[in-house]
Design an enzyme around this catalytic site. Structure first.
Site, PDB file in Angstrom:
ATOM      1  N   ASN A  11      -7.065   2.088 -12.908  1.00 22.95           N
ATOM      2  CA  ASN A  11      -6.310   1.206 -11.980  1.00 22.95           C
ATOM      3  C   ASN A  11      -5.624   2.094 -11.008  1.00 22.95           C
ATOM      4  O   ASN A  11      -4.412   2.294 -11.223  1.00 22.95           O
ATOM      5  CB  ASN A  11      -5.898   0.345 -12.466  1.00 22.95           C
ATOM      6  CG  ASN A  11      -5.057  -0.783 -11.441  1.00 22.95           C
ATOM      7  OD1 ASN A  11      -5.566  -0.666 -10.177  1.00 22.95           O
ATOM      8  ND2 ASN A  11      -4.229  -1.440 -11.960  1.00 22.95           N
ATOM      9  N   TRP A  12      -6.121   2.511  -9.749  1.00 24.44           N
ATOM     10  CA  TRP A  12      -5.415   3.254  -8.865  1.00 24.44           C
ATOM     11  C   TRP A  12      -4.469   2.415  -8.063  1.00 24.44           C
ATOM     12  O   TRP A  12      -3.627   3.015  -7.335  1.00 24.44           O
ATOM     13  CB  TRP A  12      -6.429   3.700  -7.776  1.00 24.44           C
ATOM     14  CG  TRP A  12      -7.517   4.836  -8.361  1.00 24.44           C
ATOM     15  CD1 TRP A  12      -7.541   5.018  -9.673  1.00 24.44           C
ATOM     16  CD2 TRP A  12      -8.430   5.316  -7.695  1.00 24.44           C
ATOM     17  NE1 TRP A  12      -8.530   6.074  -9.579  1.00 24.44           N
ATOM     18  CE2 TRP A  12      -9.138   6.359  -8.520  1.00 24.44           C
ATOM     19  CE3 TRP A  12      -8.933   5.259  -6.446  1.00 24.44           C
ATOM     20  CZ2 TRP A  12     -10.333   7.019  -8.227  1.00 24.44           C
ATOM     21  CZ3 TRP A  12     -10.011   5.986  -5.999  1.00 24.44           C
ATOM     22  CH2 TRP A  12     -10.488   6.986  -6.706  1.00 24.44           C
ATOM     23  N   LYS A  13      -4.325   1.034  -8.162  1.00 27.76           N
ATOM     24  CA  LYS A  13      -3.628   0.207  -7.103  1.00 27.76           C
ATOM     25  C   LYS A  13      -3.665   0.524  -5.899  1.00 27.76           C
ATOM     26  O   LYS A  13      -4.660   1.321  -5.587  1.00 27.76           O
ATOM     27  CB  LYS A  13      -2.021   0.245  -7.856  1.00 27.76           C
ATOM     28  CG  LYS A  13      -2.027   0.173  -9.370  1.00 27.76           C
ATOM     29  CD  LYS A  13      -0.536  -0.015  -9.964  1.00 27.76           C
ATOM     30  CE  LYS A  13      -0.778  -0.001 -11.414  1.00 27.76           C
ATOM     31  NZ  LYS A  13       0.669  -0.592 -11.894  1.00 27.76           N
ATOM     32  N   HIS A 103      -4.245  -9.312 -12.984  1.00 29.03           N
ATOM     33  CA  HIS A 103      -3.222  -8.202 -13.335  1.00 29.03           C
ATOM     34  C   HIS A 103      -1.736  -8.653 -12.777  1.00 29.03           C
ATOM     35  O   HIS A 103      -1.615  -9.507 -12.226  1.00 29.03           O
ATOM     36  CB  HIS A 103      -3.300  -6.969 -12.272  1.00 29.03           C
ATOM     37  CG  HIS A 103      -2.596  -5.813 -12.737  1.00 29.03           C
ATOM     38  ND1 HIS A 103      -1.268  -5.503 -12.376  1.00 29.03           N
ATOM     39  CD2 HIS A 103      -2.915  -4.488 -13.170  1.00 29.03           C
ATOM     40  CE1 HIS A 103      -0.973  -4.436 -12.922  1.00 29.03           C
ATOM     41  NE2 HIS A 103      -1.875  -3.779 -13.494  1.00 29.03           N
ATOM     42  N   GLU A 105       0.805  -7.416 -11.614  1.00 28.29           N
ATOM     43  CA  GLU A 105       1.039  -7.508 -10.275  1.00 28.29           C
ATOM     44  C   GLU A 105       0.707  -8.495  -9.425  1.00 28.29           C
ATOM     45  O   GLU A 105       1.282  -8.905  -8.504  1.00 28.29           O
ATOM     46  CB  GLU A 105       0.860  -5.989  -9.706  1.00 28.29           C
ATOM     47  CG  GLU A 105       1.757  -4.935 -10.533  1.00 28.29           C
ATOM     48  CD  GLU A 105       1.145  -3.492 -10.600  1.00 28.29           C
ATOM     49  OE1 GLU A 105       0.276  -3.246  -9.905  1.00 28.29           O
ATOM     50  OE2 GLU A 105       1.758  -2.657 -11.418  1.00 28.29           O
ATOM     51  N   GLU A 173      -1.967  -5.958 -21.458  1.00 29.77           N
ATOM     52  CA  GLU A 173      -0.778  -5.235 -20.790  1.00 29.77           C
ATOM     53  C   GLU A 173       0.344  -5.729 -20.686  1.00 29.77           C
ATOM     54  O   GLU A 173       0.876  -6.553 -20.045  1.00 29.77           O
ATOM     55  CB  GLU A 173      -1.308  -5.182 -19.427  1.00 29.77           C
ATOM     56  CG  GLU A 173      -2.454  -4.304 -19.150  1.00 29.77           C
ATOM     57  CD  GLU A 173      -2.599  -3.502 -17.812  1.00 29.77           C
ATOM     58  OE1 GLU A 173      -2.874  -2.287 -17.793  1.00 29.77           O
ATOM     59  OE2 GLU A 173      -2.448  -4.289 -16.636  1.00 29.77           O
ATOM     60  N   GLY A 179       4.168   1.028 -16.207  1.00 30.31           N
ATOM     61  CA  GLY A 179       4.949   1.724 -15.107  1.00 30.31           C
ATOM     62  C   GLY A 179       6.329   2.102 -15.587  1.00 30.31           C
ATOM     63  O   GLY A 179       7.108   2.600 -14.792  1.00 30.31           O
ATOM     64  N   SER A 219       1.601   2.294 -19.541  1.00 30.27           N
ATOM     65  CA  SER A 219       2.143   3.509 -19.856  1.00 30.27           C
ATOM     66  C   SER A 219       1.639   4.412 -20.660  1.00 30.27           C
ATOM     67  O   SER A 219       1.957   5.207 -21.627  1.00 30.27           O
ATOM     68  CB  SER A 219       3.643   3.719 -20.383  1.00 30.27           C
ATOM     69  OG  SER A 219       4.723   3.028 -19.288  1.00 30.27           O
ATOM     70  N   GLY A 240      -2.870   3.167 -15.243  1.00 32.27           N
ATOM     71  CA  GLY A 240      -2.349   2.997 -14.082  1.00 32.27           C
ATOM     72  C   GLY A 240      -1.757   4.425 -13.448  1.00 32.27           C
ATOM     73  O   GLY A 240      -2.456   5.178 -13.136  1.00 32.27           O
ATOM     74  N   GLY A 241      -0.545   4.699 -13.798  1.00 36.71           N
ATOM     75  CA  GLY A 241       0.064   5.898 -13.066  1.00 36.71           C
ATOM     76  C   GLY A 241      -0.791   7.289 -13.374  1.00 36.71           C
ATOM     77  O   GLY A 241      -0.890   8.033 -12.547  1.00 36.71           O
TER      78      GLY A 241
END
Ligand code: PEP
Length: 261
Positions: A11-13, A103, A105, A173, A179, A219, A240-241
């Site tokens: 997930n590149w966001k 998600h 976010e 999640e 994150g 994470s 993610g990251g």
């Protein structure tokens, strides 16, 4: 016994414009080719921002790369006066296999509640796109209700009324792990993923529950992916990251080669 092909989803966001997206996918493809990675063992999917999808699609299809791709959101509506929104019909025309829905976010930044998540899940399925339904508890929820109650409730709401044989992917999640660098333990992830599978069995069928991939996200990195993948009800990861670093993402994808101490 059903064998679920693991799915590692990046997930590149809101990162990478379309030029960087193309360079990034090429780099991951080279690294995996060098490592003789076999896509039959693990499915890899990337989730670029909307503006990158056409470029990523063109690269993957023209070079015959064995990556899937999807969007990070879709509208619950098919068309009409919804400024800024993107419909499932448009995403399907770009050959998106997946779309992330709910998600944390989006639940937080765009106030998407269970009702919106359910409508988006139905919209994805209507257009032949597999929804990756995200559920997870905040640290306050964890303290008040324990780990499973909130994600289980969110999943129940999201899949109510969908066709009983629908293909879905679920991503557990925990919001506190996203994150933060503080992942859940594999045992915590297993407990919640097993509870989520039980909900699918109850609402849909045991057969669908057995076939559905349930991912852990929060994470995940190359140093911990193998320990999650050892758990019986964890079928992959939403990353993610760590999905923004080509070498690191390629290492995560190759988790079957990792040796766990
Ligand atoms: C995510 O946002 O889906 C996620 C899992 O992020 P991270 O891997 O950075 O925790």
């Amino acid at each position: 016994m059903v064998v679920r092909r693991p799915l590692i989803a990046g997930n590149w966001k809101m990162n990478f414009d379309h030029l960087r997206a193309v360079a990034f996918v090429q780099k991951v493809a080279w690294v995996l080719k060098d490592a003789k990675f076999s896509a039959s063992e693990v499915e890899v999917s990337v989730f670029p921002p909307f503006t990158d999808i056409r470029s990523v699609q063109t690269l993957i299809e023209s070079d015959g790369l064995s990556f899937a791709f999807g969007a990070q959101d879709l509208s619950q509506f098919d068309d009409g006066p919804h400024t800024g929104d993107i419909s499932g019909e448009f995403l399907k025309k770009l050959n998106c296999r997946y779309v992330i829905i709910g998600h944390s976010e989006r639940r937080q930044d765009h106030h998407e509640d269970d009702e919106v998540v359910a409508a988006k899940t139905k919209a994805a399925l209507k257009h032949g796109i597999v929804p990756v339904i995200c559920v997870g508890e905040t640290s306050a929820d964890l303290e008040e209700f324990g780990a499973s109650a909130v994600p289980v409730g969110q999943l129940r709401a999201a899949i109510a009324g969908i066709p009983g044989d629908a293909e879905i992917v679920v991503a557990y999640e925990p919001v506190w792990a996203i994150g933060s660098g503080q992942a859940a333990t594999p045992q915590q992830a297993q407990t919640v993923c097993a509870a989520l599978r039980a909900v699918i069995a109850e609402v849909m069928s045991q057969e669908v529950a057995d076939a559905t991939r349930i991912l852990y996200g929060g994470s995940v990195k190359s140093g911990n992916i193998a320990s999650f993948m050892r758990e019986k009800d964890v079928d992959g990861a939403l990353v993610g990251g760590a999905s923004l670093d080509a070498e690191e993402f390629a290492k995560i994808v190759q988790f079957p080669k990792h040796v766990i101490a």
